[in-house]
Scaffold this motif. Structure first.
Motif, PDB file in Angstrom:
ATOM      1  N   GLY A  35       0.816  -1.214   0.000  1.00 19.33           N
ATOM      2  CA  GLY A  35       0.000   0.000   0.000  1.00 19.33           C
ATOM      3  C   GLY A  35       0.846   1.259   0.000  1.00 19.33           C
ATOM      4  N   ARG A  36       1.917   1.255   0.795  1.00 14.63           N
ATOM      5  CA  ARG A  36       2.801   2.428   0.806  1.00 14.63           C
ATOM      6  C   ARG A  36       3.417   2.659  -0.565  1.00 14.63           C
ATOM      7  NH1 ARG A  36       6.569   2.485   6.136  1.00 14.63           N
ATOM      8  NH2 ARG A  36       6.446   0.235   6.116  1.00 14.63           N
ATOM      9  N   LEU A  37       3.820   1.599  -1.230  1.00 10.87           N
ATOM     10  CA  LEU A  37       4.405   1.764  -2.560  1.00 10.87           C
ATOM     11  C   LEU A  37       3.383   2.265  -3.571  1.00 10.87           C
ATOM     12  CD1 LEU A  37       6.961  -1.095  -3.236  1.00 10.87           C
ATOM     13  CD2 LEU A  37       7.365   1.274  -2.609  1.00 10.87           C
ATOM     14  N   ARG A  38       2.142   1.827  -3.448  1.00 14.62           N
ATOM     15  CA  ARG A  38       1.112   2.325  -4.371  1.00 14.62           C
ATOM     16  C   ARG A  38       0.911   3.831  -4.222  1.00 14.62           C
ATOM     17  NH1 ARG A  38      -1.335  -2.617  -3.336  1.00 14.62           N
ATOM     18  NH2 ARG A  38      -2.552  -1.801  -1.613  1.00 14.62           N
ATOM     19  N   ARG A  39       1.178   4.356  -3.030  1.00 13.39           N
ATOM     20  CA  ARG A  39       0.951   5.783  -2.769  1.00 13.39           C
ATOM     21  C   ARG A  39       2.247   6.597  -2.788  1.00 13.39           C
ATOM     22  NH1 ARG A  39      -1.272   6.342   2.580  1.00 13.39           N
ATOM     23  NH2 ARG A  39      -0.006   4.541   3.057  1.00 13.39           N
ATOM     24  N   TRP A  40       3.290   6.085  -3.464  1.00 14.06           N
ATOM     25  CA  TRP A  40       4.583   6.773  -3.449  1.00 14.06           C
ATOM     26  C   TRP A  40       4.484   8.190  -4.006  1.00 14.06           C
ATOM     27  CZ3 TRP A  40       7.141   8.776  -7.595  1.00 14.06           C
ATOM     28  CH2 TRP A  40       6.731   8.358  -8.866  1.00 14.06           C
ATOM     29  N   ARG A  41       3.718   8.371  -5.080  1.00 13.95           N
ATOM     30  CA  ARG A  41       3.633   9.721  -5.666  1.00 13.95           C
ATOM     31  C   ARG A  41       2.931  10.691  -4.727  1.00 13.95           C
ATOM     32  NH1 ARG A  41       4.929  12.119 -10.082  1.00 13.95           N
ATOM     33  NH2 ARG A  41       5.354  10.225 -11.261  1.00 13.95           N
ATOM     34  N   ASP A  42       1.890  10.241  -4.041  1.00 13.90           N
ATOM     35  CA  ASP A  42       1.216  11.102  -3.066  1.00 13.90           C
ATOM     36  C   ASP A  42       2.189  11.563  -1.993  1.00 13.90           C
ATOM     37  OD1 ASP A  42      -1.167  10.671  -4.439  1.00 13.90           O
ATOM     38  OD2 ASP A  42      -1.812   9.060  -3.090  1.00 13.90           O
ATOM     39  N   ALA A  43       2.992  10.628  -1.489  1.00 13.73           N
ATOM     40  CA  ALA A  43       3.980  10.976  -0.464  1.00 13.73           C
ATOM     41  C   ALA A  43       4.973  12.003  -0.998  1.00 13.73           C
ATOM     42  CB  ALA A  43       4.715   9.720   0.008  1.00 13.73           C
ATOM     43  N   TRP A  44       5.437  11.804  -2.228  1.00 12.60           N
ATOM     44  CA  TRP A  44       6.429  12.692  -2.823  1.00 12.60           C
ATOM     45  C   TRP A  44       5.871  14.106  -2.995  1.00 12.60           C
ATOM     46  CZ3 TRP A  44      10.803   9.806  -4.987  1.00 12.60           C
ATOM     47  CH2 TRP A  44      11.904  10.645  -5.246  1.00 12.60           C
ATOM     48  N   VAL A  45       4.667  14.194  -3.565  1.00 12.40           N
ATOM     49  CA  VAL A  45       4.054  15.506  -3.814  1.00 12.40           C
ATOM     50  C   VAL A  45       3.816  16.246  -2.502  1.00 12.40           C
ATOM     51  CG1 VAL A  45       1.946  16.638  -4.655  1.00 12.40           C
ATOM     52  CG2 VAL A  45       3.050  14.858  -6.031  1.00 12.40           C
ATOM     53  N   GLU A  46       3.254  15.568  -1.518  1.00 11.67           N
ATOM     54  CA  GLU A  46       2.968  16.198  -0.229  1.00 11.67           C
ATOM     55  C   GLU A  46       4.252  16.616   0.492  1.00 11.67           C
ATOM     56  OE1 GLU A  46       0.478  15.298   3.893  1.00 11.67           O
ATOM     57  OE2 GLU A  46       0.514  13.786   2.308  1.00 11.67           O
ATOM     58  N   ALA A  47       5.252  15.737   0.490  1.00 13.62           N
ATOM     59  CA  ALA A  47       6.512  16.051   1.170  1.00 13.62           C
ATOM     60  C   ALA A  47       7.204  17.246   0.535  1.00 13.62           C
ATOM     61  CB  ALA A  47       7.427  14.834   1.157  1.00 13.62           C
ATOM     62  N   MET A  48       7.305  17.251  -0.793  1.00 15.95           N
ATOM     63  CA  MET A  48       8.001  18.346  -1.472  1.00 15.95           C
ATOM     64  C   MET A  48       7.241  19.663  -1.351  1.00 15.95           C
ATOM     65  SD  MET A  48      10.899  17.298  -2.264  1.00 15.95           S
ATOM     66  CE  MET A  48      11.434  18.764  -3.162  1.00 15.95           C
ATOM     67  N   ALA A  49       5.909  19.611  -1.284  1.00 14.18           N
ATOM     68  CA  ALA A  49       5.144  20.842  -1.062  1.00 14.18           C
ATOM     69  C   ALA A  49       5.489  21.450   0.289  1.00 14.18           C
ATOM     70  CB  ALA A  49       3.640  20.551  -1.158  1.00 14.18           C
ATOM     71  N   GLN A  50       5.610  20.602   1.309  1.00 17.40           N
ATOM     72  CA  GLN A  50       6.003  21.106   2.632  1.00 17.40           C
ATOM     73  C   GLN A  50       7.411  21.697   2.605  1.00 17.40           C
ATOM     74  OE1 GLN A  50       5.621  18.446   5.941  1.00 17.40           O
ATOM     75  NE2 GLN A  50       3.468  17.976   5.525  1.00 17.40           N
ATOM     76  N   VAL A  51       8.328  20.994   1.952  1.00 15.30           N
ATOM     77  CA  VAL A  51       9.719  21.459   1.918  1.00 15.30           C
ATOM     78  C   VAL A  51       9.822  22.781   1.166  1.00 15.30           C
ATOM     79  CG1 VAL A  51      12.042  20.939   1.072  1.00 15.30           C
ATOM     80  CG2 VAL A  51      10.686  19.150   2.163  1.00 15.30           C
ATOM     81  N   ARG A  52       9.147  22.898   0.030  1.00 14.60           N
ATOM     82  CA  ARG A  52       9.218  24.137  -0.773  1.00 14.60           C
ATOM     83  C   ARG A  52       8.632  25.330  -0.028  1.00 14.60           C
ATOM     84  NH1 ARG A  52       7.516  20.476  -5.242  1.00 14.60           N
ATOM     85  NH2 ARG A  52       9.451  19.960  -6.354  1.00 14.60           N
TER      86      ARG A  52
END
Length: 197
Positions: A35-52
């Motif tokens: 399940g975590r791997l299926r949602r990898w893009r969601d994690a990436w988008v959310e994480a990078m939005a916070q970092v930016r």
């Protein structure tokens, strides 16, 4: 993926013997990790939005391809040998945690025909298997070792210790493992791997 593809073999995953097709990580991965791997893009988008949106935007941008979720080169296989690896934590699960943390490099080793990856030192270490997946990515399944522990737990025994990630090559001799929704702190852990020396 040369050297990583194989027929059915006996695979030892973080210390436990598992009969599986090395090319099919799905037979070994827990339901939660799939399940975590299926949602990898969601994690990436959310994480990078916070970092930016944080004071660390410039430091993260300087990492270039390492933190670009759409950047991957063909042939992600890691040859046997010694490497340097470091973890970069992106995004945070809670409001009080840091949005970006880059740890220093530590020693890592790839062995057993490119199928085993171990972080050799540091207070938090990982050990696990690299499985072929596509021409542009492999999958890492492993476990976290803490402090003075000499051996890792078997993968699948402790959800808080299980680790899963997408392995990609992002440069001529630069790889990453993107670990979506790790058990602790961050939304995405990116492990950078480069040859030692």
């Amino acid at each position: 993926m040369r050297g990583v593809l194989g027929a059915a073999v006996l695979v030892v995953v973080a210390g436990s013997a598992v009969a599986a097709d090395r090319a099919d990580w799905r037979r070994v991965a827990t339901k939660e990790d799939r399940g975590r791997l299926r949602r990898w893009r969601d994690a990436w988008v959310e994480a990078m939005a916070q970092v930016r949106a944080s004071e660390h935007a410039r430091a993260a941008a300087a990492l270039g391809a390492l933190v670009d979720g759409d950047r991957a080169l063909a042939d992600p296989a890691l040859p046997d040998g010694d490497y340097r690896c470091r973890t970069i934590k992106l995004g945070a699960k809670g409001m009080t945690r840091l949005r970006y943390v880059a740890y220093p490099f530590f020693g890592c080793r790839v062995s057993e025909g490119g199928s085993r990856l171990v972080k050799l030192d540091g207070s938090q270490r990982f050990a696990g298997r690299l499985y072929a997946d596509t021409d542009a990515r492999a999958v890492f399944l492993g476990t976290l070792m803490l402090a003075d522990e000499a051996r890792p737990l078997a993968y699948g025994r402790d959800r808080a210790r299980d680790m899963v990630g997408i392995v990609e090559r992002v440069g001529p001799a630069r790889w990453r493992i993107a670990m979506p929704y790790p058990a602790y702190e961050s939304l995405l852990d990116v492990v950078e791997i480069v040859p030692a020396g």
